[in-house]
Write a protein that holds these residues in place. Structure first.
Motif, mmCIF file in Angstrom:
data_model
loop_
_atom_site.group_PDB
_atom_site.id
_atom_site.type_symbol
_atom_site.label_atom_id
_atom_site.label_comp_id
_atom_site.label_asym_id
_atom_site.label_seq_id
_atom_site.Cartn_x
_atom_site.Cartn_y
_atom_site.Cartn_z
ATOM 1 N N LEU A 128 76.574 11.644 103.572
ATOM 2 C CA LEU A 128 76.527 10.195 103.430
ATOM 3 C C LEU A 128 76.403 9.848 101.950
ATOM 4 N N SER A 129 76.683 8.620 101.605
ATOM 5 C CA SER A 129 76.658 8.209 100.202
ATOM 6 C C SER A 129 75.253 8.228 99.616
ATOM 7 N N SER A 130 74.236 8.271 100.475
ATOM 8 C CA SER A 130 72.841 8.292 100.022
ATOM 9 C C SER A 130 72.266 9.708 99.930
ATOM 10 N N THR A 131 73.058 10.710 100.222
ATOM 11 C CA THR A 131 72.565 12.086 100.272
ATOM 12 C C THR A 131 72.293 12.634 98.877
ATOM 13 N N GLU A 132 71.196 13.382 98.757
ATOM 14 C CA GLU A 132 70.872 14.106 97.533
ATOM 15 C C GLU A 132 70.716 15.592 97.853
ATOM 16 N N ALA A 133 71.050 16.429 96.879
ATOM 17 C CA ALA A 133 70.822 17.865 97.002
ATOM 18 C C ALA A 133 69.905 18.316 95.878
ATOM 19 N N LEU A 134 69.159 19.387 96.127
ATOM 20 C CA LEU A 134 68.252 19.947 95.129
ATOM 21 C C LEU A 134 68.474 21.451 95.051
ATOM 22 N N ILE A 135 68.741 21.919 93.831
ATOM 23 C CA ILE A 135 68.866 23.351 93.564
ATOM 24 C C ILE A 135 67.739 23.731 92.610
ATOM 25 N N HIS A 136 67.049 24.828 92.906
ATOM 26 C CA HIS A 136 65.966 25.249 92.010
ATOM 27 C C HIS A 136 65.765 26.751 92.123
ATOM 28 N N ASP A 137 64.939 27.302 91.221
ATOM 29 C CA ASP A 137 64.695 28.735 91.240
ATOM 30 C C ASP A 137 63.696 29.093 92.326
ATOM 31 N N GLY A 138 63.464 30.406 92.507
ATOM 32 C CA GLY A 138 62.608 30.872 93.589
ATOM 33 C C GLY A 138 61.152 30.979 93.183
ATOM 34 N N SER A 139 60.352 31.380 94.165
ATOM 35 C CA SER A 139 58.921 31.575 93.952
ATOM 36 C C SER A 139 58.520 32.927 94.512
ATOM 37 N N THR A 140 57.714 33.679 93.755
ATOM 38 C CA THR A 140 57.303 34.997 94.233
ATOM 39 C C THR A 140 56.298 34.877 95.359
ATOM 40 N N GLY A 141 55.445 33.861 95.317
ATOM 41 C CA GLY A 141 54.395 33.731 96.310
ATOM 42 C C GLY A 141 53.465 34.926 96.330
ATOM 43 N N SER A 142 53.348 35.625 95.188
ATOM 44 C CA SER A 142 52.623 36.892 95.149
ATOM 45 C C SER A 142 51.202 36.718 94.649
ATOM 46 N N TYR A 143 50.335 37.650 95.062
ATOM 47 C CA TYR A 143 48.963 37.704 94.584
ATOM 48 C C TYR A 143 48.449 39.111 94.837
ATOM 49 N N GLY A 144 47.310 39.457 94.227
ATOM 50 C CA GLY A 144 46.722 40.770 94.477
ATOM 51 C C GLY A 144 46.918 41.715 93.315
ATOM 52 N N ASP A 145 47.048 43.008 93.626
ATOM 53 C CA ASP A 145 47.163 44.052 92.614
ATOM 54 C C ASP A 145 48.365 43.838 91.708
ATOM 55 N N HIS A 201 83.309 15.920 101.408
ATOM 56 C CA HIS A 201 83.749 14.556 101.707
ATOM 57 C C HIS A 201 82.555 13.648 101.912
ATOM 58 N N ILE A 202 82.605 12.435 101.318
ATOM 59 C CA ILE A 202 81.611 11.398 101.572
ATOM 60 C C ILE A 202 82.105 10.534 102.733
ATOM 61 N N ILE A 203 81.282 10.381 103.741
ATOM 62 C CA ILE A 203 81.662 9.606 104.914
ATOM 63 C C ILE A 203 81.603 8.109 104.591
ATOM 64 N N THR A 204 82.704 7.427 104.838
ATOM 65 C CA THR A 204 82.784 5.984 104.571
ATOM 66 C C THR A 204 83.053 5.177 105.832
ATOM 67 N N ASN A 205 83.339 5.856 106.928
ATOM 68 C CA ASN A 205 83.617 5.199 108.207
ATOM 69 C C ASN A 205 82.748 5.839 109.281
ATOM 70 N N ILE A 206 81.965 5.051 109.976
ATOM 71 C CA ILE A 206 81.025 5.601 110.945
ATOM 72 C C ILE A 206 81.732 6.425 112.034
ATOM 73 N N GLU A 207 82.993 6.111 112.292
ATOM 74 C CA GLU A 207 83.718 6.851 113.318
ATOM 75 C C GLU A 207 83.949 8.306 112.932
ATOM 76 N N GLU A 208 83.827 8.609 111.647
ATOM 77 C CA GLU A 208 83.932 9.997 111.210
ATOM 78 C C GLU A 208 82.769 10.839 111.729
ATOM 79 N N LEU A 209 81.681 10.186 112.126
ATOM 80 C CA LEU A 209 80.515 10.900 112.631
ATOM 81 C C LEU A 209 80.615 11.222 114.120
ATOM 82 N N PHE A 210 81.590 10.630 114.823
ATOM 83 C CA PHE A 210 81.698 10.815 116.270
ATOM 84 C C PHE A 210 82.139 12.248 116.585
#
Length: 210
Positions: A128-145, A201-210
């Motif tokens: 949809l025209s309001s859609t956003e995407a986010l790309i980012h790096d990872g996380s280790t989520g690590s702890y301990g030794d 493709h950006i959807i501009t006609n609701i019928e494209e969602l059917f």
């Protein structure tokens, strides 16, 4: 013949159907199954096994139907992301599917949600025209030794290398552009999503969602 999931639910109610209304949430869920729709509006790892099983089941139902005549599967994405392992499993199943799989990005295609959008077969990725995407790096989520932290770091570096290859092969993003942006929260609006080849493709006609 395709299963009528909603009818099955009412059959399961038996005599209770005479005095007990079905849960509206459950009715909506079975209605989506009948329409071959998967709604992803939570963390992607929560329902991954069920989603992949549904795609496999729809392919089983279609095995004697010509691919061009099959009813497509639609995945609606509005997600903050989730487990990378989980999203890779779903992407693999979507690409193994002989029944066409379409994705519609709605609002939020963040992190793993963005990977799912770009991982759907090219030509079948809508937003949809309001859609956003986010790309980012990872996380280790690590702890301990220290040793365990270093092991986790090496694993994270491998995952980041694999993710980079995946993004470069499924989009128009160049390696230099990726290297410049991936250490930060890289936000893409709808026009940039199309420009970068994350969707088609950006959807501009609701019928494209059917």
């Amino acid at each position: 013949m395709n299963k009528d999931y909603l009818q099955l639910e009412f059959d399961n109610l038996g005599s209770e159907a005479n005095y007990k209304l079905a849960d509206p949430t459950l009715v909506d869920y079975y209605k989506r199954l009948n329409n071959r729709e998967i709604l992803i509006n939570q963390d992607i790892d929560d329902w991954i096994v069920e989603w992949t099983q549904e795609i496999v089941e729809w392919n089983r139902e279609d095995k004697d139907i010509a691919i061009a005549e099959r009813k497509p599967i639609k995945i609606w994405i509005n997600s903050n992301g989730g487990s990378l392992n989980a999203i890779n499993e779903l992407i693999n199943i979507c690409n193994l599917s002989k029944t066409p799989v379409h994705a519609i990005g709605m609002g939020k295609c963040y992190s793993a949600g963005g990977l799912l959008l770009m991982g759907i077969p090219k030509g079948n990725r809508y937003i949809l025209s309001s859609t956003e995407a986010l790309i980012h790096d990872g996380s280790t989520g690590s702890y301990g030794d220290t040793g365990k932290v270093l092991d986790d770091l090496e694993r994270t570096k491998k995952i980041e290398e694999d993710t980079k290859r995946f993004i470069l092969s499924h989009t128009k993003i160049t390696e230099s552009e990726y290297d410049k942006n991936y250490r930060k929260n890289w936000w893409l609006d709808a026009n940039e999503i199309i420009e970068k080849g994350v969707a088609d493709h950006i959807i501009t006609n609701i019928e494209e969602l059917f």
